[in-house]
Every structure is written in structure tokens, then in C-alpha cells.
Design a protein around this motif. Structure first.
Motif, PDB file in Angstrom:
ATOM      1  N   THR A   1       0.839  -1.190   0.000  1.00 36.69           N
ATOM      2  CA  THR A   1       0.000   0.000   0.000  1.00 36.69           C
ATOM      3  C   THR A   1       0.872   1.237   0.000  1.00 36.69           C
ATOM      4  OG1 THR A   1      -1.691  -1.167   1.259  1.00 36.69           O
ATOM      5  CG2 THR A   1      -1.838   1.229   1.218  1.00 36.69           C
TER       6      THR A   1
ATOM      7  N   THR B   1      -5.763  13.809   0.248  1.00 41.67           N
ATOM      8  CA  THR B   1      -6.529  12.852  -0.537  1.00 41.67           C
ATOM      9  C   THR B   1      -5.874  12.698  -1.899  1.00 41.67           C
ATOM     10  OG1 THR B   1      -7.995  14.590  -1.350  1.00 41.67           O
ATOM     11  CG2 THR B   1      -8.705  13.380   0.615  1.00 41.67           C
TER      12      THR B   1
ATOM     13  N   ASP C   1     -10.122  -1.640  -4.563  1.00 34.63           N
ATOM     14  CA  ASP C   1     -11.083  -0.744  -3.929  1.00 34.63           C
ATOM     15  C   ASP C   1     -10.711   0.706  -4.214  1.00 34.63           C
ATOM     16  OD1 ASP C   1     -12.343  -2.955  -2.876  1.00 34.63           O
ATOM     17  OD2 ASP C   1     -11.138  -2.931  -1.034  1.00 34.63           O
ATOM     18  N   ASP C   2     -11.686   1.606  -4.066  1.00 33.79           N
ATOM     19  CA  ASP C   2     -11.450   3.056  -4.181  1.00 33.79           C
ATOM     20  C   ASP C   2     -10.817   3.431  -5.511  1.00 33.79           C
ATOM     21  OD1 ASP C   2     -12.360   3.569  -1.505  1.00 33.79           O
ATOM     22  OD2 ASP C   2     -10.477   2.711  -0.808  1.00 33.79           O
ATOM     23  N   GLN C   3     -11.242   2.793  -6.588  1.00 30.78           N
ATOM     24  CA  GLN C   3     -10.783   3.123  -7.939  1.00 30.78           C
ATOM     25  C   GLN C   3      -9.298   2.839  -8.155  1.00 30.78           C
ATOM     26  OE1 GLN C   3     -12.929   4.226 -10.506  1.00 30.78           O
ATOM     27  NE2 GLN C   3     -14.437   3.646  -8.989  1.00 30.78           N
ATOM     28  N   SER C   4      -8.669   2.071  -7.283  1.00 29.91           N
ATOM     29  CA  SER C   4      -7.261   1.733  -7.490  1.00 29.91           C
ATOM     30  C   SER C   4      -7.143   0.633  -8.546  1.00 29.91           C
ATOM     31  CB  SER C   4      -6.616   1.263  -6.188  1.00 29.91           C
ATOM     32  OG  SER C   4      -7.146   0.006  -5.789  1.00 29.91           O
TER      33      SER C   4
ATOM     34  N   PRO D   1      -5.670   2.616  -2.326  1.00 29.34           N
ATOM     35  CA  PRO D   1      -6.340   3.766  -2.931  1.00 29.34           C
ATOM     36  C   PRO D   1      -5.358   4.823  -3.414  1.00 29.34           C
ATOM     37  CG  PRO D   1      -6.689   3.691  -0.545  1.00 29.34           C
ATOM     38  CD  PRO D   1      -6.041   2.417  -0.925  1.00 29.34           C
TER      39      PRO D   1
END
Length: 475
Positions: A8, A16, A383-386, A406
Motif C-alpha cells: 500500500t 486525498t 477498492d477506491d478506484q485503485s 487507494p
């Protein structure tokens, strides 16, 4: 199935992540220049990677309604094996792009006035944006989109410039797909072009490593539709015809935007066309329930059966999601699917998933195209458009995945074989990655066996780059 540990990214300088540059115009273009390296480049890795994508979303102060209409921008990495890395970012300056620049206004596509769009449709005039893929053939490089002829690209020590469109020696008609596939065993690249009209069809082309290109023949289509990719073996070309219907009537009315030209019609189902390369006019057909497919992974013959692997969606919402015009619609997860077709009867004997996680952009070792294969790499949805990278062994289900978390978006992982490889899947993966935390893109170099280890090296490009679809390797 076994899954390796994930990695990660940590935020660096931002609260953000910002992924908006993926669907914005490129900030800066330049020829070959040294790039910042983080990590150590493998000494044996010597190659040039050229990717392309819709990199000019805004033109003349206005935003295009869909990324598919945008002019292409090439993003390239050159590795000489001496520990250095050079990068280049250049617009695909096609004849249509140059004409618009000279006129100072849109002449093609949705931004042009209605009367010009109408005349362009009548005269079958399109702009070859080169925004989808790259092809290396007989020492030349071409930028491709499926609705026009290839655009020639000049690679030299100082530049990455574009020239005119090419008909490859008078062979190619009005369109040339962005997904040519080369067969090692025949040393020939196979591709196709789509003809729309009252009698829609596919024209197949053969591009040998040596000698002139030639047409293989024409195969009828059951309806007007988008055909983006195909699979090929030494004997067959395989197409999936999805029920995304193209409306000739709407096209003649010259609507403002790409999406108004197509209608999802699941009641029509889908058709597989298995086209004998030595008898193109007589394909084997098989019917399937409706589904949508952009990319096919491979095809292989086993006895009297043809196994075809592709990434499928339940519908065509992914086409709308690629517009890049705000919040994308929710798209049902894709799956890697295997279909088994009886070559004697045309019956579908099996239709089952090989991997049920969201994925796309399948990549094989070049010698395995059209043959049985043990390894496949894909861009994997997180997840989260990754977006990460996965190595999959289809026969065993073994998975090794880089899941960056993310704010990180990887692209199609191009495979570069090791020059001293003992296996045809031994080497590296090269993916253009946007780090939304840092606001910068990098070319990531991965061990092809263990992408889960994360990038061995990052070559930072000095800016956040727009999305790219496909690329090629140039020796």
C-alpha cells in the motif's frame, strides 16, 4: 489459489489522492530527456516502451464528451541498460490534428459544427487520433485507433514525431483495428478492420515480418457494432460480436457525442465467429447469452475444441465509464472467462470463469499467442478506484498480485522478456502508474514472477499523465 501479500502506498504531501489527471489533457509535452529514477534498474533490461491514450480531452477551450474522441498522446520510456532512463511525451500529430491546428478550430468529431459533422459522415472523413494502441512492424512504429488507418511514428535519438496515415502498401481500407496480434510460429501479424453499413463486415489482414501486407478476405457481421479486439491461432481468428448496436440512422444525423451512436440490446444475444484464416468467408458461428467484451486474452486449439479466453462484462456500461466526463457510472465487476467451442458443430461446450475478480488488459508472453499458455498478466481492479497488477496461472488458479491501495492507478502491464530467460514468461513488467498522492506518474518496473513485491524501480515522469490504453515494445 494462493495470493501473495499486497503493498500500500502512503500519502506524501496530499490529504486525498487526485486521479483527475487521468481524464484531463496532458500538461506538458517533450522529446527524449533524462528522468528521475527511484530504485535500481535491472542491468539486462534494454527496451523502448511506447504507450498511447486519449491525452487531449480539451480542445480549443471545450471538453470532448468522450475520451474515445480525443487526440492521442504517446508516453515513452527508453532504457539503454546503462542505469539511465529517458522519457518522452508527444501528441499524435495526425493529418487531422494538424489541419485543426492550422484552422484554429475543430474540424472533426463532437466539437465540430453540425453541418461539418454531417458532411464528414457523408464523405466518410475521420480523424486518425492514434489514441488506443501502438504497433511495431517491419522497423516502423504506428499509432492506432480502430476507426481509421494507422498513423506513422518516427523514433529517433531526439524526437517522437508523427507523420501521415498509412494504408500499409495499399492494402488497408478505411479502418484498421487497434489490436493486431503477432504469431511467432508463422512470423505474421494478423489484424482486421470493420466496415459499417447495410452489409457490415470484417476485413482481415496479414502482415508478415518480411514481405508486403495482404488482405485475407471479408467475413460478414450479423449487425453493425463495435468490434475492438480478437484472438488468433495458427488456423483461426476468433471474434465476439456483442449486442452493442451501432445506429447508422443516428450516425447520419451527426449527433454531438460518441455515446449516442450505440444502443445496448441484450435480447440479441452475442455471437462468436471462428474464422478459418485459409477460408475467411466461411466462419463457424456460436451463439451465447448477451455480454460485453473489450479484450480477448488468447485462443488455443485442443483436439476438436477451441478454447477462447476473454475479459467480459455483464453489459456495456464500461463504455460510458470511459467517457471521462465526471463521476463514472457504477460498472459491474468483470471476469476472466473461458469458452470452449466445438469446431465440428459450433456448439459451446463450456462457459466458465477462470478468475472472478475485476480485471482487464490481459497480456501474454509473445511466444504463447495462439497456443497453450501457463501465465497471464492483467490489470486488476481494487477498492477506491485503485488498479494493480496480477500474475495468473489459468490452469492452477495461482495468483500473485500487487494491490497498491487507494490513489494508485496502474495501466496495462507490458511484458519484457529477459534476454537470458529459461522460460518464455521470465522477465519484467512495465506499467505506467499514476500516484494520486504525489500528483505524478511513473513507469514501474516489476518482476514478472512476483508483481506482489511492488516496483523494483520507479522512473518518475515529472507530471501526472493522462490515461493510456495500450503500448508496444521497440527493440
Amino acid at each position: 489459489m494462493t495470493a501473495a501479500a499486497s503493498t500500500t502506498s502512503s500519502p506524501a504531501g496530499a490529504d486525498t489522492p487526485d486521479l483527475s489527471p487521468l481524464w484531463a489533457s496532458v500538461q506538458r509535452t517533450h522529446g527524449w530527456q533524462p528522468q528521475r529514477i527511484e530504485g535500481t534498474l535491472p542491468e539486462a533490461l534494454k527496451t523502448t516502451v511506447i504507450r498511447t491514450g486519449p491525452g487531449l480531452i480539451e480542445r480549443f477551450g471545450r471538453r470532448l464528451p468522450h475520451s474515445f474522441e480525443a487526440d492521442g498522446v504517446m508516453m515513452a520510456l527508453r532504457l539503454a541498460g546503462d542505469g539511465s532512463a529517458q522519457g518522452a511525451v508527444r501528441i499524435v500529430e495526425s493529418p487531422g490534428y494538424r489541419a485543426e491546428q492550422a484552422a484554429g478550430k475543430p474540424l472533426f468529431g463532437a466539437l465540430a459544427p453540425w453541418w461539418r459533422r454531417f458532411l464528414n459522415g457523408l464523405r466518410q472523413r475521420t480523424k486518425a487520433t492514434g489514441n488506443t494502441s501502438m504497433m511495431h512492424w517491419q522497423g516502423r512504429v504506428y499509432a492506432l485507433m480502430e476507426g481509421a488507418r494507422p498513423v506513422q511514428v518516427q523514433i529517433d535519438p531526439h524526437d517522437l514525431s508523427t507523420g501521415d496515415t498509412s494504408d500499409l502498401g495499399g492494402v488497408v481500407g478505411a479502418t484498421f483495428s487497434a489490436h493486431p496480434h503477432r504469431l511467432d510460429q508463422t512470423r505474421t501479424t494478423i489484424n482486421f478492420g470493420v466496415t459499417y453499413g447495410p452489409k457490415p463486415s470484417l476485413t482481415l489482414y496479414a502482415l508478415p515480418d518480411q514481405g508486403p501486407a495482404r488482405q485475407l478476405g471479408v467475413v460478414p457481421l450479423p449487425w453493425n457494432t463495435m468490434v475492438h479486439d480478437f484472438a488468433v491461432t495458427e488456423r483461426y481468428a476468433v471474434f465476439l460480436v456483442c449486442p452493442l448496436m451501432f445506429s447508422l440512422g443516428r450516425a447520419l444525423l451527426a449527433p454531438r457525442g460518441f455515446r449516442g451512436l450505440f444502443r445496448w440490446t441484450p435480447s440479441a444475444g452475442a455471437q462468436v465467429l471462428v474464422v478459418p484464416l485459409d477460408d475467411v468467408e466461411h466462419p463457424i458461428t456460436a451463439s451465447l447469452p448477451a455480454r460485453f467484451v473489450f479484450h480477448l486474452a488468447n485462443a488455443q486449439q485442443r483436439g476438436d475444441a477451441l478454447l477462447v479466453d476473454w475479459v467480459q462484462y455483464t453489459n456495456a456500461d464500461v463504455v460510458t465509464a470511459l467517457a471521462g466526463d465526471g463521476a463514472p457510472p457504477k460498472v459491474d465487476p468483470s471476469t476472466l472467462q473461458r469458452v470452449e467451442i466445438d469446431l465440428n458443430t459450433g456448439a459451446v461446450r463450456a462457459d466458465a470463469p477462470l478468475w472472478d475478480r475485476g480485471c482487464d488488459f490481459p497480456v501474454l508472453p509473445a511466444p504463447r499467442v495462439g497456443q497453450r499458455y501457463d501465465t497471464l498478466w492483467l490489470m486488476a481492479a481494487g477498492d477506491d478506484q485503485s488498479r494493480g497488477i496480477v500474475r495468473l496461472e489459468p490452469e492452477t488458479g495461482t495468483v500473485n498480485a500487487w494491490t497498491p491501495g487507494p490513489g494508485i492507478r496502474a495501466s496495462e502491464p507490458l511484458f519484457v522478456p529477459h534476454p537470458d530467460a529459461r522460460r518464455d514468461d521470465e522477465g519484467w513488467l512495465v506499467s505506467l502508474v499514476l500516484d494520486g498522492w504525489r500528483g505524478e506518474s511513473f513507469f514501474g518496473i516489476f518482476d514478472a514472477d512476483r508483481p506482489s513485491d511492488g516496483p523494483l524501480c520507479r522512473v518518475w515522469m515529472g507530471q501526472a499523465l493522462p490515461t493510456t490504453f495500450h503500448g508496444t515494445l521497440v527493440p
